[in-house]
Motif scaffolding. Structure first.
Motif, PDB file in Angstrom:
ATOM      1  N   THR A  80      15.714   6.640  28.289  1.00 42.35           N
ATOM      2  CA  THR A  80      15.177   7.924  27.833  1.00 42.35           C
ATOM      3  C   THR A  80      14.648   8.830  28.932  1.00 42.35           C
ATOM      4  O   THR A  80      14.266   9.968  28.641  1.00 42.35           O
ATOM      5  N   THR A  81      14.596   8.344  30.169  1.00 45.56           N
ATOM      6  CA  THR A  81      14.047   9.168  31.255  1.00 45.56           C
ATOM      7  C   THR A  81      14.933   9.089  32.490  1.00 45.56           C
ATOM      8  O   THR A  81      15.822   8.240  32.575  1.00 45.56           O
ATOM      9  N   ASP A  82      14.657   9.954  33.436  1.00 45.81           N
ATOM     10  CA  ASP A  82      15.310   9.910  34.748  1.00 45.81           C
ATOM     11  C   ASP A  82      14.372   9.299  35.790  1.00 45.81           C
ATOM     12  O   ASP A  82      14.603   9.412  36.993  1.00 45.81           O
ATOM     13  N   THR A  83      13.327   8.650  35.322  1.00 44.18           N
ATOM     14  CA  THR A  83      12.326   8.038  36.193  1.00 44.18           C
ATOM     15  C   THR A  83      12.978   7.037  37.142  1.00 44.18           C
ATOM     16  O   THR A  83      13.842   6.257  36.727  1.00 44.18           O
ATOM     17  N   GLY A  84      12.543   7.037  38.390  1.00 43.81           N
ATOM     18  CA  GLY A  84      13.083   6.126  39.393  1.00 43.81           C
ATOM     19  C   GLY A  84      12.701   4.673  39.122  1.00 43.81           C
ATOM     20  O   GLY A  84      11.708   4.387  38.456  1.00 43.81           O
ATOM     21  N   ILE A  85      13.479   3.781  39.686  1.00 42.01           N
ATOM     22  CA  ILE A  85      13.271   2.337  39.479  1.00 42.01           C
ATOM     23  C   ILE A  85      11.905   1.903  40.003  1.00 42.01           C
ATOM     24  O   ILE A  85      11.229   1.090  39.376  1.00 42.01           O
ATOM     25  N   THR A  87       9.134   3.625  40.094  1.00 41.96           N
ATOM     26  CA  THR A  87       8.121   4.075  39.134  1.00 41.96           C
ATOM     27  C   THR A  87       8.179   3.238  37.861  1.00 41.96           C
ATOM     28  O   THR A  87       7.141   2.884  37.293  1.00 41.96           O
ATOM     29  N   ILE A  88       9.378   2.909  37.410  1.00 44.70           N
ATOM     30  CA  ILE A  88       9.524   2.063  36.225  1.00 44.70           C
ATOM     31  C   ILE A  88       8.942   0.680  36.499  1.00 44.70           C
ATOM     32  O   ILE A  88       8.278   0.098  35.643  1.00 44.70           O
ATOM     33  N   ALA A  89       9.164   0.167  37.699  1.00 46.34           N
ATOM     34  CA  ALA A  89       8.609  -1.145  38.060  1.00 46.34           C
ATOM     35  C   ALA A  89       7.087  -1.128  37.952  1.00 46.34           C
ATOM     36  O   ALA A  89       6.478  -2.052  37.409  1.00 46.34           O
ATOM     37  N   THR A  90       6.467  -0.069  38.431  1.00 45.88           N
ATOM     38  CA  THR A  90       5.012   0.068  38.350  1.00 45.88           C
ATOM     39  C   THR A  90       4.563   0.218  36.899  1.00 45.88           C
ATOM     40  O   THR A  90       3.616  -0.436  36.460  1.00 45.88           O
ATOM     41  N   ALA A  91       5.258   1.049  36.145  1.00 42.52           N
ATOM     42  CA  ALA A  91       4.881   1.324  34.750  1.00 42.52           C
ATOM     43  C   ALA A  91       5.028   0.111  33.843  1.00 42.52           C
ATOM     44  O   ALA A  91       4.374   0.032  32.801  1.00 42.52           O
ATOM     45  N   THR A  92       5.865  -0.831  34.238  1.00 44.18           N
ATOM     46  CA  THR A  92       6.091  -2.014  33.410  1.00 44.18           C
ATOM     47  C   THR A  92       5.371  -3.254  33.936  1.00 44.18           C
ATOM     48  O   THR A  92       5.554  -4.345  33.397  1.00 44.18           O
ATOM     49  N   GLY A  93       4.590  -3.082  34.972  1.00 41.54           N
ATOM     50  CA  GLY A  93       3.837  -4.220  35.501  1.00 41.54           C
ATOM     51  C   GLY A  93       4.651  -5.157  36.360  1.00 41.54           C
ATOM     52  O   GLY A  93       4.198  -6.255  36.691  1.00 41.54           O
ATOM     53  N   MET A  94       5.844  -4.743  36.759  1.00 42.06           N
ATOM     54  CA  MET A  94       6.690  -5.595  37.592  1.00 42.06           C
ATOM     55  C   MET A  94       6.318  -5.499  39.070  1.00 42.06           C
ATOM     56  O   MET A  94       6.732  -6.326  39.862  1.00 42.06           O
ATOM     57  N   GLY A  95       5.567  -4.457  39.417  1.00 42.17           N
ATOM     58  CA  GLY A  95       5.100  -4.318  40.787  1.00 42.17           C
ATOM     59  C   GLY A  95       6.072  -3.618  41.701  1.00 42.17           C
ATOM     60  O   GLY A  95       5.797  -2.532  42.173  1.00 42.17           O
ATOM     61  N   THR A  96       7.224  -4.226  41.956  1.00 42.66           N
ATOM     62  CA  THR A  96       8.191  -3.637  42.881  1.00 42.66           C
ATOM     63  C   THR A  96       9.553  -3.499  42.203  1.00 42.66           C
ATOM     64  O   THR A  96       9.861  -4.203  41.244  1.00 42.66           O
ATOM     65  N   ALA A  97      10.363  -2.617  42.772  1.00 44.06           N
ATOM     66  CA  ALA A  97      11.721  -2.434  42.261  1.00 44.06           C
ATOM     67  C   ALA A  97      12.523  -3.729  42.394  1.00 44.06           C
ATOM     68  O   ALA A  97      13.325  -4.065  41.521  1.00 44.06           O
ATOM     69  N   THR A  98      12.285  -4.469  43.461  1.00 38.75           N
ATOM     70  CA  THR A  98      12.997  -5.736  43.677  1.00 38.75           C
ATOM     71  C   THR A  98      12.689  -6.730  42.557  1.00 38.75           C
ATOM     72  O   THR A  98      13.590  -7.368  42.017  1.00 38.75           O
TER      73      THR A  98
END
Length: 127
Positions: A80-85, A87-98
């Motif tokens: 639903t968004t063009d949010t970068g990976i 930022t998504i990692a942070t927003a989902t509690g994953m910490g890093t894109a990796t």
């Protein structure tokens, strides 16, 4: 074809279930680092008791359920968004894109970028 197979994790339907208030509390805080101890404290029970209730209600452990919710949130944001990976990692509690890529790929079967492209191309075909 092209659609990730993702099994829904059940949640307790009754308001009087010991996890009824906990699960919404957790989903509102997916961006925060949460431990089993944090969840147990919020549910006002021991970690061991929480694990038993989780297994009975969802068929999985608290941490696996938490990971599933984080992956679902990532899917929603990718769709639903063009949010970068990052930022998504942070927003989902994953910490890093990796970390997000590793868990997402293992759970969904494709990397987040591929998931986004596949979803977008399918939604364009429907228009």
């Amino acid at each position: 074809g092209g659609q990730a197979q993702f099994v829904t994790t059940p949640v307790p339907a009754r308001d009087d279930h010991p996890l009824a208030a906990l699960l919404p509390w957790v989903t509102e805080r997916l961006d925060q680092p949460l431990t089993v101890e944090d969840l147990a404290r919020q549910a006002r029970m021991s970690s061991r008791n929480l694990g038993r209730h989780f297994r009975a209600a969802t068929g999985t452990t608290p941490l696996q359920w938490l990971l599933t919710q984080r992956i679902r949130r990532a899917q929603e944001l990718l769709e639903t968004t063009d949010t970068g990976i990052d930022t998504i990692a942070t927003a989902t509690g994953m910490g890093t894109a990796t970390t997000l890529r590793r868990h997402f790929n293992r759970t969904v079967g494709v990397p987040p970028d591929t998931y986004r492209r596949t979803f977008r191309s399918r939604s364009r075909r429907r228009e």
